[in-house]
Design a protein around this motif. Sequence first.
Motif, PDB file in Angstrom:
ATOM      1  N   THR A 123      -9.862  -8.368  13.640  1.00 37.79           N
ATOM      2  CA  THR A 123      -9.740  -8.313  12.181  1.00 37.79           C
ATOM      3  C   THR A 123      -8.892  -7.111  11.791  1.00 37.79           C
ATOM      4  O   THR A 123      -9.124  -5.992  12.270  1.00 37.79           O
ATOM      5  CB  THR A 123     -11.125  -8.205  11.518  1.00 37.79           C
ATOM      6  N   VAL A 124      -7.895  -7.353  10.907  1.00 30.34           N
ATOM      7  CA  VAL A 124      -7.033  -6.264  10.434  1.00 30.34           C
ATOM      8  C   VAL A 124      -7.060  -6.242   8.916  1.00 30.34           C
ATOM      9  O   VAL A 124      -7.317  -7.254   8.260  1.00 30.34           O
ATOM     10  CB  VAL A 124      -5.583  -6.440  10.932  1.00 30.34           C
ATOM     11  N   THR A 125      -6.766  -5.054   8.369  1.00 32.61           N
ATOM     12  CA  THR A 125      -6.668  -4.887   6.928  1.00 32.61           C
ATOM     13  C   THR A 125      -5.209  -4.672   6.548  1.00 32.61           C
ATOM     14  O   THR A 125      -4.515  -3.839   7.146  1.00 32.61           O
ATOM     15  CB  THR A 125      -7.492  -3.671   6.471  1.00 32.61           C
ATOM     16  N   ILE A 126      -4.737  -5.428   5.585  1.00 28.40           N
ATOM     17  CA  ILE A 126      -3.366  -5.264   5.105  1.00 28.40           C
ATOM     18  C   ILE A 126      -3.264  -3.946   4.337  1.00 28.40           C
ATOM     19  O   ILE A 126      -4.030  -3.694   3.402  1.00 28.40           O
ATOM     20  CB  ILE A 126      -2.949  -6.428   4.185  1.00 28.40           C
ATOM     21  N   LEU A 127      -2.314  -3.091   4.742  1.00 29.86           N
ATOM     22  CA  LEU A 127      -2.098  -1.818   4.077  1.00 29.86           C
ATOM     23  C   LEU A 127      -0.878  -1.855   3.149  1.00 29.86           C
ATOM     24  O   LEU A 127      -0.945  -1.376   2.010  1.00 29.86           O
ATOM     25  CB  LEU A 127      -1.913  -0.700   5.117  1.00 29.86           C
TER      26      LEU A 127
END
Length: 520
Positions: A481-485
Motif C-alpha cells: 500500500t502506498v500513499t500518493i504525495l
Amino acid sequence: MSSKRMKHMMITSLIVATGITMLAPSNASAAQTANSLVEKAVNAGTVLKWSISIEGSGDGKIRPWAQYNAAKDAYSKAKIAVDKLPTDQKQVLTAQLEEKSLLHINRAMAYIDAITAGEKINGKKAALQAKKDLNMLDAETVKAYHELSTEIRKQAILLDRVYGQSTRDLIRDNYKKTAETLRNEMMHPVSIKISLDDAETKLDPTKISEVLSLLESSRALAPMVTNELLFQQLSSQYTRIANYVQSVTGQVVPGLYKKVELTIPEIKQTLTLEAIKRGIPPEVLKSIAAAENSALKQFNADGTPYMSWDGGIGIMQVTLGPTDNSYDRERLKWDTVYNIQAGADILLGKWNYGGKRTPTVNDNDKGTIENWYFAIMAYNGLSKKNDPSIAGNNPYQLKVFGLMDRYAGVRPEIIPGSEVLTTYVDNRMLFTNKMNYITTIKTKSTQMYVAGDQVVLSGNANLRIEPRTGVAYTVLPATTTVTILEGPFQDSNFVNLFSWYKVRVNDTGAEGYIASLNLQ
C-alpha cells in the motif's frame, strides 16, 4: 668567288659573332633579375594567400594591408622586368606571376572588399540593435530595419566573392548571418507596426473594412513576435484600434495572441490536466493525441505550425469546415495549450452524443475508459472507415485503444465489432437499432489520483528515485500500500502515455516515484 667578296663575308661574320658575344651577358642578367623578382612576387603572394584564409591567419575581420601592399609591389616590379624579356621567356614567367601572385592579389582584394562591405552592414545593424536593446518600436525602428535589410541585399554580392568555402562562410558569419538574425527577429514586430500605423490613419467609419483587414494581418503575424515587451507595445496599439472598430460597428475583434510552444513533458502534462478538468480519463485524451500525431508535435522543425494534408491543425489535428468559426483558426496553429483545450472540448462534445447520436456504454460514467468507445470513434468521424462491423476495417477507436494498452499501461475491453449494429444515412453511421452496450471489464484511469489517495498495488512495481525510466529503483511487491504525495508528473519520452506519481510506502516510509500504470 673573288678574293674581295670573300674578305667582305669574313669581316661580316666576325662582326655578328662579336655582337653575340657582347650582348649575351646583358640578356642573361635581365633574365636573372626577372627570375629573382618573380620568385619574390611568388613568395609575397604565398604570404598573402595565407593571410586571407581561415586555414592561415585570416579572421574575416582584419584587412591584411601590409601583406597585400607587399605582394602588389613585388608583382609590379616583377611584371616590369618580365615584360622586357624575349617572348618565350616572358610567357613562362608571366604565367607564374598570374598563377602564384596576381591570383592571390585579386582574391585578397575581394576579401578586403568583403570586410568593408561587412562593416557597412554592421553599421546598419548597430542602429537597429540599439532600438531592440531599448525595446523601442517606433518610426525610427522601422527605418533602421529597412536600412539594414537594404544593406544586406546590397553588400551580399561582395561577401559572396570571397574565395574558399570556409573563409567565405567565416565572412558571412561575421557580418551577414548575425545581421540576418537580428533582421529576422525584428521582421514580424516591424511588419505588425507598419500595419497598425496604417490602420490608425484609416480610423474612419467609411474605412472599417480596411482597418479590419490590417488587424487580421497583424493577428496572423503576432505569434512570431518573441520579444515580450515589443509584443505588449503592439498589443496596446492593436487594442486601441480594435476598441474603435467595436465602438463603430459593435463587432468584437479578437485580441493578439502569442506563440505558445511546449516541451514534450509540458505537452503531456497539459493533456493530462485538461483531461482531468473535463472528467476525461487522461489515457483517452493522450492516446487520441498520439493517434492523431504520433510525435505529439505542434510545430514543424522550421517553426511553422504542423498541418496535415486534410487541414488538421496541431497536436489534436483540429479540423474546421470552411464556415466553422467555433475556434480561432490562427490560434489553433500557434497556441499549443489552446489546441489541446480545443481537442479536449471536441472530445467532450462527442461524449455528449451518447444516448442521442451514438450509443452509451455500461452506465455512461465518464470515469470508465470502456465507456468512451463511441466518443473516440466520433472524434475521428462517424463514417464507414470507423465501422468495426465491416470486414477489413481498422477503425480509429481500435487504434486509440491499442495505444492505451501499449503505451499508457491500461487494457480496456473492446466491444466486438460483430456486436456493433449500424445503419447508414448519407454515408453517416446511425445506431438506432442498439443504443447501449455492456462490457465485462470496467477499467478506471490510473492518472487521476490526488495527494492523500491510498493505492494497493495489484502487481510488482518499481519505486524509482526520479520520475523517469533508466534510473535506480527498488521493487515493491504486489499488495503493497502506498500513499500518493504529489503528481501527476510527465517524462520527456513522447511515447510514454502514462504519468508518474511521488508516493510513500506505508509500511517502510520509503519515498519515490511510481509509473501510473503500476497504480492499479
